[in-house]
Design a protein around this motif. Structure first.
Motif: not given
Length: 610
Positions: A196, A199, A217, A223
């Motif tokens: 978090e 990001k 990713y 994630a």
């Protein structure tokens, strides 16, 4: 003095600075530099900072890192917070020592960043700016406390500064919190919290955070697994000159992973990463040119990239470069160079290179010094408990590579390695059967070879089948031998193909089938097996598996004859004076070869293991 000149000289430092900035905005760089320089000479901190940036960016004057750094230092000493932060940042990149002195030296102009961070000076200046509530400086000071030398390092305090920076709106603060969270995460919730933070930094377009989000990713760690999002992050980070991201983005383009495939664009990004020093990118470029992706292989280009990667410590590339030198692909064939790169890769921990090196030396390659050094390398690792090295050291002792032959010691090390290395099981089994270095024990030897065969070692499968045919070291079992020969043959072993043909040709405890026998003989013959070439001549000229074909039969006879097999000449001589035309089932003159007949002993050509 003119009125204009008097007005000009009475202008305040503040107005000269503002006027200089306006001139820079209007792209009058020389005039702007002159005005800002005049203001800086009065001791005005902001003007000193602005002048420093002109020197650092090469605006209005050639780029001068030292003079730019000196003006930054003067502004920082005058408590200009932004100058303190930028100066700290530059010290982490590596400012020349001349920045600390005001004395002029002609050599100073040519100096560039040293690449050696000065954490103590960076700590000093970043702490001053951090105490003045500059969020980016707080993040930078947190980094220094986390990554600096032992006398500065304080991970707990660095977190405090990262948190202050993040609360102040610094994306770098969130990056620091995210990195710290990744290292300390012990649960999915903690990992998610770290992601978090990353990001937030990535959304602010911080290159390192974008790269790490790409990793998240791609792997689905903290994630959702999302190849498209991963590649998008890599692309953005690549544009920020994050070289690892450039390499991953290039690879994604090459493979069409999360983006439309584009070989040319992918290679361009890989080149950028490689030229920036990314060894993985260099290695990938070497692989691309060696394989010839969408083009013919370019081994010269491959060698150049493999060398770059190898120079950066990439073991697999060093091995690949050694292979190019061994085969003469893209470079002049040079066994000494091959030996050098195989050893380098082996010392870096590449087990396959240890095998390549051992094989090359056992075949007579390299110098006496190479053999001695390799034997010493294997011996040291063997004594430390490395079973692969124990096997290779045993090979050196058995074959006299870099040392006198010592079959007793060779057997000792083979026995140690046999507890975990398939090749060693095979070698030790053969030593027991032959009584080399140990008392002959065919029963135990056969069992060791069986173990290696069960694990799928082709040479062991073939040899174990031979033992089963002959009943050596235990009862004969032609049915099991046939299975083992077939396993080895399906993996390309020409000797086993020949043996299958011999068993199916009759005279063994398996059903005779000359059609199948002919098929196996052909496969072995096409791989250069001389005995199989002889049998092809017999089968074809005598019609043992169908209609005779004298023309093709003679072709195979001549291949066997050219390889030095006298029996082929004798067979052809008999064809000139046939006494009668025998039917296939009546042809008692056909010699049925033993299933264990080989032209070469198996496994000796590739003794080393990786």
């Amino acid at each position: 003095m003119s009125l204009l000149s008097r007005l000009f000289t009475r202008r305040s430092p503040e107005k000269r600075l503002q006027y200089g900035l306006q001139l820079i905005e209007a792209e009058d760089f020389a005039g702007g530099f002159a005005e800002i320089s005049a203001a800086a000479q009065t001791g005005m901190p902001e003007a000193q900072f602005r002048l420093a940036r002109l020197y650092l960016d090469g605006i209005g004057i050639p780029r001068d890192l030292v003079e730019g750094g000196r003006w930054l230092r003067r502004a920082a000493e005058a408590e200009w917070i932004e100058a303190q932060f930028v100066l700290a940042t530059l010290y982490l990149v590596g400012l020349p020592e001349a920045v600390e002195s005001d004395s002029f030296n002609l050599t100073d102009v040519a100096q560039n960043v040293t690449g050696q961070p000065n954490f103590h000076r960076a700590a000093h200046w970043s702490k001053l700016a951090a105490d003045a509530e500059n969020p980016d400086a707080q993040a930078l000071y947190g980094y220094v406390l986390n990554a600096g030398p032992e006398d500065l390092r304080n991970p707990e305090e660095s977190l405090v500064w990262y948190e202050r920076a993040a609360k102040g709106g610094s994306p770098q603060g969130y990056l620091g919190l995210g990195l710290a969270g990744l290292h300390s995460a012990r649960s999915d919730a903690e990992l998610a919290k770290a992601i978090e933070h990353l990001k937030i930094a990535a959304d602010a377009n911080v290159g390192s955070a974008l790269y790490l989000m790409g990793i998240a990713y791609e792997r689905g760690a903290g994630a959702p697994h999302d190849p498209v999002a991963a590649t998008e992050c890599y692309g953005k980070a690549a544009a920020h000159n994050v070289r690892s991201a450039q390499a991953r983005y290039g690879l994604a383009l090459l493979e069409g992973r999360g983006i439309e495939k584009d070989i040319s664009k992918g290679e361009t990004w890989l080149r950028k990463a490689a030229l920036a020093g990314d060894t993985e990118a260099c290695a990938l470029l070497g692989d691309i040119h060696a394989r010839g992706v969408d083009l013919s292989p370019n081994y010269l280009e491959a060698a150049n990239w493999y060398r770059r990667a190898a120079d950066g410590g990439h073991a697999a590339s060093a091995r690949a470069l050694g292979m190019l030198y061994l085969t003469g692909a893209g470079v002049t064939r040079d066994e000494d160079e091959a030996t050098k790169w195989f050893r380098y890769a082996s010392e870096k921990g590449d087990a396959a290179s240890s095998a390549d090196l051992g094989n090359l030396l056992l075949m007579g390659g390299g110098t006496a010094e190479d053999r001695l050094a390799t034997k010493a390398l294997y011996e040291k690792a063997a004594h430390s408990g490395d079973l692969i090295a124990a096997f290779n050291f045993g090979v050196c002792l058995a074959e006299g590579v870099g040392t006198e032959r010592d079959e007793e010691q060779a057997a000792h090390w083979m026995r140690k390695a046999a507890d975990g290395i398939i090749n060693a099981q095979y070698w030790y089994g053969r030593m027991l059967i032959d009584g080399r270095g140990v008392p002959a024990n065919p029963e135990e030897g056969r069992e060791w070879i069986r173990k290696a065969a069960v694990e799928g070692m082709v040479d062991a499968e073939h040899h174990y089948a031979q033992l089963l045919v002959a009943g050596e070291g235990g009862p004969a079992d032609h049915a099991e031998a046939f299975i083992m020969f077939e396993r080895a043959a399906k993996q390309g072993n020409a000797n086993s193909m020949f043996a299958l043909g011999a068993m199916l040709g009759g005279g063994h405890d398996v059903p005779e089938d000359r059609q199948l026998a002919f098929g196996w003989f052909r496969q072995a013959a096409e791989r250069g097996h001389v005995g199989a070439q002889l049998m092809m001549g017999r089968y074809l000229t005598r019609g043992l598996a169908g209609e005779p074909d004298m023309e093709e039969g003679l072709v195979w006879y001549r291949k066997a004859e050219a390889a030095g097999l006298a029996q082929a000449s004798a067979d052809m001589a008999q064809l000139k004076f046939p006494l009668r035309e025998a039917k296939p089932e009546e042809d008692s003159s056909v010699e049925k070869p033993a299933a264990s007949t080989d032209e070469v002993r198996p496994a000796d050509s590739h003794p080393a293991v990786g």
